[in-house]
Design an enzyme around this catalytic site. Structure first.
Site, short mmCIF file in Angstrom:
data_model
loop_
_atom_site.label_atom_id
_atom_site.label_comp_id
_atom_site.label_asym_id
_atom_site.label_seq_id
_atom_site.Cartn_x
_atom_site.Cartn_y
_atom_site.Cartn_z
CG HIS A 270 -4.38 2.21 -2.15
ND1 HIS A 270 -4.41 2.81 -0.91
CD2 HIS A 270 -5.65 2.24 -2.61
CE1 HIS A 270 -5.66 3.18 -0.63
NE2 HIS A 270 -6.42 2.85 -1.65
CG ASP B 284 -2.31 0.60 0.80
OD1 ASP B 284 -2.31 1.79 0.42
OD2 ASP B 284 -3.34 -0.09 0.85
CD GLU C 275 -10.06 3.93 -1.12
OE1 GLU C 275 -10.93 4.41 -0.37
OE2 GLU C 275 -8.98 3.46 -0.68
C1 ACM Z 1 -10.99 -0.30 0.29
O1 ACM Z 1 -11.48 -0.24 1.42
N1 ACM Z 1 -10.37 0.76 -0.21
C2 ACM Z 1 -11.05 -1.50 -0.54
#
Ligand code: ACM
Length: 488
Positions: A219, A148, A283
């Site tokens: 991410h 991440d 995201e």
């Molecule tokens: C997530 O909670 N961004 C998958």
């Protein structure tokens, strides 16, 4: 028992499950391990494990029959034998195993728990303990969130910078992210391929598939910090992110970034035998692509409607590469809006409506709606709860979740931002994981029955050293917030 078995017919008497018990058949070694029996039992009591031709049991169902002389587990495949042994473990009392008959078949094929090891590196002992806890509750998937913005934890031989630099950050938030306070303590760590291969093998021997996740193309700040050529040149150098939240730094769409992604997936598939590989996809912030000439070229070359469609381009490319390796891609449901390939498994997190949308679009779906399965959310809104990203998500709400029969399965999420220690993690995970286990394995819901069985189950969690949240206890005073694990 948790999860509740499909049927249970009590009998009379007890099977003496003591050190003398003999164990025979496939999975005998695991049965001895889990039941604490020596290899050389020579008493009259016998545990038999048998493979039988009973298609109705499916790959994971089993029949457990206990008489005063014998405990017999019959299943159509070894996975069923393992779950039968876990049931014995839960049924056992100090006096022995109560006689009776269980027939038990899971409702869902995917019963998962996601553990985030990117926000906080976790010791291997933590992961092994959780594999054991998952298997005890008949979960069959450990989804490991390995990368991440705040850390890259998977050793990649072709790109050693990922773990040399991407696994460490200078500091971490202390308290809630919105407070903007930092601890000024470096944190980091990674897992070697050998460590992960051994973990995956240990889990497989207990019926748990480790599904690895590498986050593409968002991410990705830790990857970009380690290998700046993966990102978009800016005025400032990028470092491994030291705050929570979603980074704007995403992978670029050049050929070198594509080759990088393939290298990572190739090595990942050498380590993890899982038929599924999670490629992230959630995201993804678009501002870097929107101003990148390289992204504009890619959009034109591929005939895409605009830079936002590069998410789907990444998804199709990675899923195709995985297909070539004999694996199936899993992605978060953000991918659903960007023309994912038909064989992509969608992990629907943004709500129950996303589960339905992914099913309507014809995908295999793992239901992971944050409204019911994000166990990093606080359980109550009581003043004593430790800091968390959101909530409340009470035990009863988790228990009440019914994903329907059409899904591949369901999964609990434990995002790591506010769970730096084993103690904090346990507090959020249990007992709500017991509720997810039952929602995933059992049909029907009986909150009263679940609550009673949970009370009877908690002493086993105590025995295993799990620092769960006591049901009804709105608060967490005494939880140590320090003692963060750092491997440098
Ligand atoms: C997530 O909670 N961004 C998958």
């Amino acid at each position: 028992m948790i999860p509740q078995v499909t049927s249970w017919r009590p009998g009379a008497g007890l099977f003496p499950l003591g050190a003398g018990a003999r164990v025979r058949g496939p999975q005998a070694g695991l049965a001895r391990d889990l039941l604490g029996l020596p290899p050389d039992g020579d008493g009259p009591a016998e545990i038999t494990l048998r493979l039988v031709d009973d298609a109705a049991l499916g790959p994971e169902g089993y029949v457990l029959t206990v008489t005063p002389e014998r405990a017999d587990v019959a299943a159509a495949a070894e996975a069923g034998l393992r779950w039968g042994v876990q049931t014995m473990r839960q049924l056992r009392t100090p006096a022995g195993l109560p006689c009776g008959a269980v027939r038990d078949v899971p409702r869902h094929a995917w019963r998962g728990v996601m553990i985030d090891v990117a926000r906080w590196w976790r010791p291997l002992s933590f992961l092994y303990a959780y594999v054991d806890l998952l298997a005890l509750h008949k979960f069959n998937v450990l989804h490991l969130h390995l990368t991440d913005d705040q850390g890259w934890r998977f050793e990649v031989r072709a790109h050693p910078r990922l773990t040399e630099a991407g696994a460490y950050r200078r500091r971490s938030p202390a308290g809630h992210a919105r407070d903007g306070v930092s601890d000024d303590t470096p944190h980091g760590g990674f897992y070697t391929q050998r460590e992960l291969r051994e973990l995956a093998a240990y889990a497989a021997a207990r019926g748990v598939t480790v599904v690895p996740e590498i986050e593409f193309p968002g991410h990705s700040q830790a990857a970009v910090a380690a290998c700046p050529w993966l990102g978009h040149p800016g005025d400032e150098p990028v470092e491994v992110r030291t705050t929570w939240g979603i980074s704007p730094h995403v992978l670029n769409v050049g050929d070198r970034a594509v080759a990088f992604a393939r290298d990572v997936l190739d090595e990942l598939c050498e380590v993890f035998p899982s038929p599924y590989v999670h490629i992230g996809g959630d995201e993804v912030r678009g501002e870097e692509w929107a101003r990148s000439p390289e992204a504009a070229r890619r959009v034109a070359d591929e005939g895409l409607p605009g830079p936002a469609a590069l998410l789907g381009w990444w998804g199709r490319l990675l899923a195709g590469h995985l297909r070539g390796l004999g694996r199936r891609a899993v992605a978060w449901d953000d991918m659903l809006d960007h023309d994912p390939p038909e064989d992509m498994v969608i992990m629907a997190w943004r709500g129950v409506d996303r589960v339905e949308a992914a099913l309507r679009a014809g995908h295999d779906v793992v239901a992971a709606p944050h409204t019911h399965t994000y166990l990093d959310y606080a359980e109550s809104d009581g003043p004593g709860e430790p800091v968390s990203i959101s909530g409340p998500l009470p035990l009863e709400t988790v228990y009440g979740f019914d994903a329907g029969d059409a899904v591949l399965g369901l999964q609990a999420q434990l995002w790591g931002e506010y769970l730096p220690t084993r103690e904090r993690f346990d507090y959020n995970a249990f007992p709500r994981l017991c509720a997810v286990a039952e929602a995933a394995w059992s049909r029907g819901r009986d909150l009263g029955g679940f609550t009673r069985r949970l009370s009877a189950h908690l002493p086993l969690l105590d025995e295993l050293g799990v620092r769960y949240r006591r049901p009804g206890h709105a608060g967490a005073s005494g939880l140590a917030e320090g003692a963060r694990h750092v491997r440098v």
